[in-house]
Design an enzyme around this catalytic site. Structure first.
Site, PDB file in Angstrom:
ATOM      1  N   SER A 168       0.839  -1.197   0.000  1.00  0.00           N
ATOM      2  CA  SER A 168       0.000   0.000   0.000  1.00  0.00           C
ATOM      3  C   SER A 168       0.877   1.250   0.000  1.00  0.00           C
ATOM      4  O   SER A 168       1.652   1.440  -0.935  1.00  0.00           O
ATOM      5  CB  SER A 168      -0.979  -0.045   1.181  1.00  0.00           C
TER       6      SER A 168
ATOM      7  N   ASP B  69      -9.553  -4.189  -5.983  1.00  0.00           N
ATOM      8  CA  ASP B  69      -9.107  -3.418  -4.817  1.00  0.00           C
ATOM      9  C   ASP B  69      -9.631  -1.990  -4.949  1.00  0.00           C
ATOM     10  O   ASP B  69      -9.416  -1.329  -5.957  1.00  0.00           O
ATOM     11  CB  ASP B  69      -7.574  -3.410  -4.767  1.00  0.00           C
TER      12      ASP B  69
ATOM     13  N   HIS C  83     -12.356 -11.748  -1.018  1.00  0.00           N
ATOM     14  CA  HIS C  83     -12.243 -13.155  -0.621  1.00  0.00           C
ATOM     15  C   HIS C  83     -13.084 -13.401   0.616  1.00  0.00           C
ATOM     16  O   HIS C  83     -12.588 -13.361   1.725  1.00  0.00           O
ATOM     17  CB  HIS C  83     -10.789 -13.501  -0.307  1.00  0.00           C
TER      18      HIS C  83
END
Length: 741
Positions: free
Chosen positions: A584, A670, A705
């Site tokens: 990140s 994402d 997930h």
């Protein structure tokens, strides 16, 4: 070295097929403050385009072929993680009012089961606050199931619990469930005496649920279109939800809103704020119709938290604040003072400001002040008696004593009337523990630590096989940067081992000591791991953070390189066998150090990397929170912030240098760091690199997930990253005697 040499012979014979996908170049012109940047790969942002999807699939195919020889190592690491993890685990019961609450997780079942059992009041306070011991598969006498997540999840595409609350009398249980994965929950209320659901159903709420002390009202939070919590609402049980009152609405898009009950449950406490200043508003339940009162207005730009409580029977406010105190301090204030101008208010100091101690927060029980501080990089808990607080007779702080040099300890729960506080503890090689700390009394002035549970680690794990030490690297400007150095005890300091440097360095987040099962798979292969506590994190207080953000951001990168130099010169490792890893904002760090010092690394793994930060922050369409302006500056309005960011953001600064092996790891869905950032970066790196090392992108094409595979998927992802590193630095074999027993 040519990238075919590490590929098995069968693949090497077909070497020409191992060509990385080359994205076409379509120049996109970006101009700000008179500066023009031409971006050849911006077209990859078109998520719906079949050409983009095909390109990403080609990237995966290339990555899979190039790393196919790592598959046995990945499988071995996955089995090591699985073999050390106990899959049936239990929480330690926590007492609230007359009940013990706990959750059970059962092997083979995806979701936890929420339970409770009646508590006893014998008059012996410590005995009454000693939790019952819960065993796997053994029901406690009188056990009630509040909610079985496995039953709730049946037939649903997704299941996640949000907030939950119980009335003081223990009769009503409110719980929030999300069945789509978008963090908007549906709240229901169960009568625990009958098991029946009340007709009250509230849709689309956020985290944060509480009953009023009389059990007649329920408070909850609502988010706006950009998922920012902006309303606190009040629902009277038995009335139409459409009539729920908006207690407070926050219209400033830069401010977040949350609430809690005060420790003694006499007030509703609303917290409004950003990372630079805040505002607290209080509602006294005994005088509900008087509405909300502001403690200190946001216009004073003070970052603070306020806790109302009774001190010697008098209404008092406990303030944890940064007024003239960069590292924060703790004061007491009489509510009557708040009507005066701020400069004329009298605040009594409880914990004075220190350049060496960062005050993170403070709370109260009926007898003690409970303090969370950070000193010498380590989080610590201290308690002071309320008797004499804020006067000359104030007692000395007592700190529960732990025996390791590097650890993390924090309060995980406390009840106002309880004689104990619940604490969590972990270190690099101590799995998480739950303690109860018995608050000091005249008979026991040091208090007492009672271990309630340690998470088991299977596979013959022994903490004595590993060593963690604190070392210091010297940065370019002479600043001493703390490092945590982790290794297997059998590694020799003979300059031959492989090394890995890990860092983050943003948002005042600290990389605190904590146990990790997966990390053992690297240490067991002889890799010496350095966790670099670089500027931009919070390890050495608020100034440590401020010296690594906005116009001092480059300190984050040069500190990381200094940590790498320390490792290269430490005598532990061969300097040609050092890898780097971060995710990140730590992925931005990876991109920056790859540009600044590519020769120092054999490999770089950048997880969901924020490598195209300037393009992202310049896009006013993206739902950017003000958090980002506070961290990096605002390049849209400020030409200096633009120029400074452009001088370090990885994508704009890719150059003609021999880059090391690089893996960019991302996910198609994402929402925090979009896949397009690593996708563009990888193309730019390949076209510019003067070296022959491969640059790959691994992209998970199915997002979120959830469900049963959750933890297994995460273990496999971790095994992929670690195998890439171990293979790149030539540390694929277990040390003698290491590994699963």
């Amino acid at each position: 070295m040519s990238h075919t040499s590490s590929v098995p012979a069968t693949t090497a014979a077909k070497a020409p097929t191992l060509q990385p996908p080359v994205a076409k170049q379509i120049p996109t012109r970006r101009e700000h403050h008179g500066d023009v940047f031409v971006d050849n790969y911006e077209w990859l942002r078109e998520k719906e385009s079949s050409e983009v999807v095909d390109h990403l699939k080609a990237e995966n195919a290339y990555q899979e072929a190039l790393t196919a020889h790592q598959e046995p190592l990945r499988e071995a690491m996955f089995q090591e993680i699985k073999g050390r993890t106990q899959e049936t685990d239990l929480s330690v019961p926590a007492r609230k009012d007359g009940w013990w609450y706990y959750s059970r997780s059962v092997e083979g079942k995806e979701y936890s089961i929420q339970c409770r059992v009646l508590a006893r009041d014998t008059g012996d306070p410590v005995a009454d606050w000693t939790p019952p011991s819960v065993e796997a598969g053994v029901e406690l006498p009188g056990e009630q199931v509040l909610l079985d997540g496995n039953i709730e999840a049946e037939g649903q595409p997704f299941f996640s619990m949000g907030g939950a609350a119980v009335t003081i009398d223990g009769n009503l249980y409110a719980y929030a469930v999300d069945n789509s994965g978008d963090e908007r929950f549906t709240l229901r209320i169960k009568d625990l005496r009958t098991g029946e659901l009340l007709p009250d159903i509230i849709e689309d709420i956020f985290y944060g649920v509480a009953f009023s002390p009389d059990g007649m009202r329920l408070f909850y939070t609502v988010v706006d279109d950009s998922w920012r919590p902006y309303q606190v609402k009040s629902h009277i049980l038995g009335t139409p939800v459409a009539e729920d009152e908006v207690l407070y609405q926050e219209d400033d898009v830069a401010m977040w809103l949350g609430f809690d009950l005060s420790s003694d449950r006499r007030h509703l406490v609303l917290s409004i704020g950003c990372s630079e200043f805040s505002e607290t508003r209080l509602l006294r339940f005994e005088d509900y119709d008087a509405g909300l009162h502001t403690v200190i207005s946001r216009e004073h730009h003070i970052l603070y938290e306020a806790e109302p409580f009774l001190l010697d029977g008098k209404e008092t406010l406990l303030l944890t604040h940064n007024k003239d105190a960069i590292n924060s301090m703790v004061s007491l204030v009489d509510p009557a003072e708040l009507s005066k101008p701020l400069a004329e208010q009298h605040w009594r100091t409880v914990v004075e400001h220190s350049d060496d101690v960062r005050v993170n927060g403070a709370g109260v029980t009926s007898t003690h002040l409970v303090l969370s501080v950070r000193k010498d990089t380590i989080e610590r808990v201290q308690v002071l008696p309320l008797a004499g607080l804020g006067t000359a007779t104030q007692g000395a702080p007592v700190e529960p004593a732990f025996h390791e040099e590097l650890y993390t300890a924090g309060v995980s729960g406390s009840d106002y009337e309880s004689p104990v506080i619940r604490m969590g503890y972990t270190s690099y090689f101590t799995p998480s523990r739950v303690y109860d700390f018995v608050l000091p009394t005249e008979e026991q002035p040091g208090g007492e630590l009672l271990l309630r549970k340690e998470s088991p680690v299977l596979g013959g794990y022994s903490a004595s096989d590993y060593v963690a030490t604190r070392e210091w690297a010297t940065a370019d400007d002479g600043t001493q940067v703390p490092l945590s150095v982790l290794r297997h005890a059998s590694v020799q300091q003979d300059g031959t081992a492989a090394g890995l440097v890990y860092g983050y360095g943003s948002y005042e987040l600290s990389m605190d000591p904590g146990f990790g099962v997966a990390r053992l798979s690297l240490l067991d292969r002889g890799i010496v791991m350095v966790i670099a506590h670089i500027r931009g994190g919070g390890e050495l207080g608020r100034k440590w953070y401020e010296d690594g953000k906005k116009f001092t951001k480059k300190n984050t990168f040069t500190d990381f390189i200094a940590a790498t130099d320390w490792l290269a010169g430490s005598g532990w490792v061969d300097p040609s066998r050092i890898a780097a890893m971060g995710g990140s904002a730590g992925g931005l760090l990876m991109g920056a150090v790859a540009n600044m010092a590519p020769e120092k690394y054999a490999a770089v793994v950048a997880q969901v990397p924020f490598v195209d930060a300037l393009t992202t922050i310049l896009d006013p369409e993206l739902p950017l929170s003000a958090l980002e302006w506070e961290e990096w500056g605002n390049p849209i309005t400020d030409p200096e912030a633009y120029a400074y960011m452009k001088s370090y953001t990885p994508y704009e600064n890719v150059g003609a240098v021999p880059y090391p092996k690089i893996a960019a790891v991302t996910s198609f869905n994402d929402t925090r760091v979009l896949y397009v950032e690593p996708a563009k970066w990888v193309q730019a790196l390949r076209s510019a690199s003067t070296g022959s090392e491969p640059i790959v992108m691994k992209i998970e094409m199915d997002g979120g997930h959830g469900g049963a595979s959750g933890r297994y998927v995460q273990w496999r992802e971790r095994a992929w990253d670690y195998a890439f590193i171990a293979d790149s630095v030539g540390a694929t074999e277990l040390l003698p005697g290491a590994g699963l027993k």
